[in-house]
Design a protein around this motif. Structure first.
Motif, PDB file in Angstrom:
ATOM      1  N   UNK A  21      41.626  10.487  60.953  1.00  0.00           N
ATOM      2  CA  UNK A  21      42.910  10.002  60.883  1.00  0.00           C
ATOM      3  C   UNK A  21      42.777   8.463  60.994  1.00  0.00           C
ATOM      4  N   UNK A  22      41.726   7.707  61.714  1.00  0.00           N
ATOM      5  CA  UNK A  22      41.625   6.460  61.768  1.00  0.00           C
ATOM      6  C   UNK A  22      41.180   5.683  60.373  1.00  0.00           C
ATOM      7  N   UNK A  23      40.285   6.306  59.812  1.00  0.00           N
ATOM      8  CA  UNK A  23      39.815   5.901  58.126  1.00  0.00           C
ATOM      9  C   UNK A  23      41.271   5.776  57.267  1.00  0.00           C
ATOM     10  N   UNK A  24      41.949   6.847  57.486  1.00  0.00           N
ATOM     11  CA  UNK A  24      43.171   6.826  56.606  1.00  0.00           C
ATOM     12  C   UNK A  24      44.129   5.839  57.193  1.00  0.00           C
ATOM     13  N   UNK A  25      44.156   5.309  58.425  1.00  0.00           N
ATOM     14  CA  UNK A  25      44.847   4.192  58.697  1.00  0.00           C
ATOM     15  C   UNK A  25      44.419   3.014  58.329  1.00  0.00           C
ATOM     16  N   UNK A  27      43.405   2.845  54.860  1.00  0.00           N
ATOM     17  CA  UNK A  27      43.711   2.692  53.751  1.00  0.00           C
ATOM     18  C   UNK A  27      42.665   3.587  52.818  1.00  0.00           C
ATOM     19  N   UNK A  28      41.737   4.365  53.517  1.00  0.00           N
ATOM     20  CA  UNK A  28      40.796   4.991  52.954  1.00  0.00           C
ATOM     21  C   UNK A  28      41.438   6.493  52.598  1.00  0.00           C
ATOM     22  N   UNK A  29      41.167   6.917  51.341  1.00  0.00           N
ATOM     23  CA  UNK A  29      41.441   8.289  50.903  1.00  0.00           C
ATOM     24  C   UNK A  29      40.437   9.104  51.584  1.00  0.00           C
ATOM     25  N   UNK A  30      40.835  10.030  52.239  1.00  0.00           N
ATOM     26  CA  UNK A  30      39.774  11.057  52.940  1.00  0.00           C
ATOM     27  C   UNK A  30      40.414  12.466  52.440  1.00  0.00           C
ATOM     28  N   UNK A  31      39.226  13.171  51.666  1.00  0.00           N
ATOM     29  CA  UNK A  31      39.543  14.389  50.911  1.00  0.00           C
ATOM     30  C   UNK A  31      38.899  15.368  51.925  1.00  0.00           C
ATOM     31  N   UNK A  32      39.695  16.402  52.297  1.00  0.00           N
ATOM     32  CA  UNK A  32      39.600  17.402  53.438  1.00  0.00           C
ATOM     33  C   UNK A  32      39.010  18.591  52.865  1.00  0.00           C
ATOM     34  N   UNK A  33      38.022  18.845  53.154  1.00  0.00           N
ATOM     35  CA  UNK A  33      37.182  20.341  52.820  1.00  0.00           C
ATOM     36  C   UNK A  33      37.969  21.496  53.169  1.00  0.00           C
ATOM     37  N   UNK A  34      38.596  21.350  54.563  1.00  0.00           N
ATOM     38  CA  UNK A  34      39.465  22.717  54.932  1.00  0.00           C
ATOM     39  C   UNK A  34      40.520  22.793  53.818  1.00  0.00           C
ATOM     40  N   UNK A 190      35.094   3.082  64.239  1.00  0.00           N
ATOM     41  CA  UNK A 190      35.767   3.323  63.044  1.00  0.00           C
ATOM     42  C   UNK A 190      35.926   2.055  62.186  1.00  0.00           C
ATOM     43  N   UNK A 191      36.484   1.091  62.827  1.00  0.00           N
ATOM     44  CA  UNK A 191      36.876  -0.243  62.044  1.00  0.00           C
ATOM     45  C   UNK A 191      35.420  -0.937  61.682  1.00  0.00           C
TER      46      UNK A 191
END
Length: 210
Positions: A21-25, A27-34, A190-191
């Motif tokens: 969630x913090x990476x998405x904040x 501006x990073x795309x996070x593709x979720x395996x679930x 994360x930052x």
């Protein structure tokens, strides 16, 4: 297009979702395996047809969709059943994650893969440039899992035992976030990693230019 891809993993209830969630904040795309795994066995899919062929129609609910709660109980009680299910789902998940990350905007993308260590690690995901592990003591995982899912300690213990050990996950890590404190402590970690990954992605792209 993102040519630099980070694998994000960690045990159940380690806090991978909070890191994502913090990476998405940032501006990073996070593709979720679930998410990819649910799509792989969605109603009407070839993946679900394979699951039914392997386990029988009693794995379906009244609507014809996969009965996830029943399936989870079954695979955590039977290692052979778990391996059979993973052999159906994991290849489809790998293809979906790689495609999503490669098409992502930004200098780098992240594939959130809870079962990265269990699913073959780097050998199964050779397109990952780095692996980030969210690490937490097993006792903290157990307490969080019982509280989060409303399950008893016995089932939570079996879920932990079915996964790779803490040591196995750390063995494949390039980077580690220790998440045994308050969630706010994740922000700075994360930052810092976001800055690092942007720099690494830029360097990788520059080195690739003839």
């Amino acid at each position: 297009m993102s040519d630099y891809i980070i694998g994000l993993t960690g045990g159940v209830a380690s806090g991978k979702g909070e890191v994502a969630r913090r990476l998405r904040a940032h501006g990073v795309l996070v593709a979720d395996a679930d998410v990819a795994a649910r799509a792989a066995v969605a109603a009407g899919s070839a993946g679900l047809a394979e699951v039914v062929a392997a386990f029988g129609s009693d794995v379906l609910d009244a609507t014809g969709a996969l009965d996830r709660a029943a399936m989870r109980r079954r695979v955590f009680a039977d290692a052979a059943a778990r391996r059979t299910l993973e052999a159906i789902v994991h290849p489809r998940v790998r293809v979906a994650l790689q495609a999503a990350c490669a098409a992502a905007p930004g200098p780098y993308a992240v594939a959130e893969i809870p079962l990265l260590a269990e699913g073959g690690g780097r050998a199964a995901y050779p397109w990952l440039d780095r692996i980030l592990v969210v690490d937490v003591p097993a006792s903290v995982q157990l307490a969080r899992l019982v509280q989060r899912d409303g399950i008893d300690a016995a089932l939570a213990g079996r879920m932990l035992a079915a996964q790779a050990s803490r040591e196995q996950r750390l063995a494949i890590a390039d980077d580690v976030i220790v998440n045994d404190g308050p969630l706010a402590a994740l922000d700075a970690q994360v930052a810092a990693l976001d800055r690092q990954y942007r720099a690494l992605a830029t360097a990788s792209r520059d080195n690739a230019i003839p």
